[in-house]
Design an enzyme around this catalytic site. Sequence first.
Site, short mmCIF file in Angstrom:
data_model
loop_
_atom_site.label_atom_id
_atom_site.label_comp_id
_atom_site.label_asym_id
_atom_site.label_seq_id
_atom_site.Cartn_x
_atom_site.Cartn_y
_atom_site.Cartn_z
N ASP A 57 -55.43 16.34 -39.54
CA ASP A 57 -55.83 14.93 -39.52
C ASP A 57 -54.69 14.05 -39.01
O ASP A 57 -54.89 13.13 -38.20
CB ASP A 57 -56.27 14.51 -40.92
CG ASP A 57 -56.61 13.02 -41.00
OD1 ASP A 57 -57.62 12.61 -40.40
OD2 ASP A 57 -55.86 12.28 -41.65
N GLU A 132 -60.27 19.65 -37.55
CA GLU A 132 -58.94 19.22 -37.98
C GLU A 132 -58.11 20.40 -38.46
O GLU A 132 -56.90 20.46 -38.22
CB GLU A 132 -59.06 18.16 -39.07
CG GLU A 132 -59.57 16.83 -38.56
CD GLU A 132 -59.70 15.77 -39.62
OE1 GLU A 132 -59.62 14.58 -39.28
OE2 GLU A 132 -59.87 16.12 -40.82
#
Length: 240
Positions: A57, A132
């Site tokens: 992320d 992610e």
Amino acid sequence: MTASKDDAGASDDHASLLEALGVDVRPDLLRLALTHRSYAYENGGLPTNERLEFLGDSVLGLSITERLYHEHPDKSEGELAKLRASVVNMHALAEVARGLGEGGLGAHLLLGKGEELTGGRDKPSILADGMESLLGAVHLQHGIDVARGVVLRLFADLLERGPRMGAGLDWKTSLQELTAERGLGVPSYEISSTGPDHDKEFTATTVIGGRAYGQGVGRSKKEAEQKAAGAAYQALTAES
């Protein structure tokens, strides 16, 4: 990575996935990146991909933010934040994930039986988290420069489309801003559903000023509303 008898729903051939990423990932690290918590819990509490997701992320956010900062020197902080939101959001990540390798990223994920039965391989939230996690794995093995390159290549289309799309794939925000500009009021969404509880399909209709402007279908109310908002946005802009 070799599939076990409990991995039946997942592909054990990750060549197309790695080819789409454009970099190699160690088998143990790749398996970790593909291990959803539902699979881990059903198999004795194995490590999950959540820590890699946390790392990925940040890698994604930094890479996209840095590119936008340099490409749009005339835009304010608020405008840059909106552009970033068009790329760094669940639906954008899921879109990229679906294009990764043969069958998309979902075909490679290790999921628990419950998620398998409820269409987990195409759930935007699971695909986004998996995307992610993969970026986190790339960063962990190859470093930020290689990871940044992967991000910018995979998200190039979204980066190019973002400036033309208002809040981008956050269609509800884009639509609300558009209707406010035109004095049309706040859009509302009518929801209907079909199918059994474990496999529902939702249909959303966008209503603006008492008129239906667009429909969207998804496995969640949120997904259906986003698609309906996108259809309404396109319809409204076509009228101008």
